[in-house]
Design an enzyme around this catalytic site. Structure first.
Site, PDB file in Angstrom:
ATOM      1  N   GLY A   1       2.169  -2.037  -6.350  1.00 50.57           N
ATOM      2  CA  GLY A   1       2.698  -1.988  -4.977  1.00 50.57           C
ATOM      3  C   GLY A   1       1.963  -2.921  -4.048  1.00 50.57           C
ATOM      4  O   GLY A   1       2.488  -3.316  -3.003  1.00 50.57           O
ATOM      5  N   ASP A   2       0.752  -3.274  -4.398  1.00 48.81           N
ATOM      6  CA  ASP A   2      -0.036  -4.187  -3.577  1.00 48.81           C
ATOM      7  C   ASP A   2       0.081  -5.639  -4.035  1.00 48.81           C
ATOM      8  O   ASP A   2      -0.023  -6.547  -3.227  1.00 48.81           O
ATOM      9  CB  ASP A   2      -1.511  -3.781  -3.596  1.00 48.81           C
ATOM     10  CG  ASP A   2      -1.768  -2.461  -2.894  1.00 48.81           C
ATOM     11  OD1 ASP A   2      -1.004  -2.122  -1.973  1.00 48.81           O
ATOM     12  OD2 ASP A   2      -2.718  -1.758  -3.272  1.00 48.81           O
TER      13      ASP A   2
END
Length: 76
Positions: A71-72
């Site tokens: 997600g990052d």
């Protein structure tokens, strides 16, 4: 950037040719309301909301964060 007085509108006024990019996890209030607009958007939230945690874990009833911080790093 808005907190520092450097949001798009301010900078665009100073330089209309400016290219300004911003990544937000749950939308931007300027482009429409989002029911999740005030939620934090970081890796584990992105994994849960995206459904990838539903296919990992020790069994079908126990979702688990996958190893890397997708997600990052994936949005980049």
């Amino acid at each position: 950037m808005e907190r520092f007085g450097l949001g798009y509108e301010v900078l665009h006024e100073a330089n209309p040719r400016l290219v300004y990019a911003c990544l937000r996890g749950f939308g931007d209030k300027r482009t429409g309301a989002s029911p999740y607009g005030t939620w934090p958007a970081y890796d584990v939230v992105a994994q849960a909301m995206g459904g990838i945690m539903a296919i990992t874990g020790p069994d079908g009833a126990t979702p688990m964060k996958i190893g890397p911080g997708v997600g990052d790093i994936v949005p980049e």
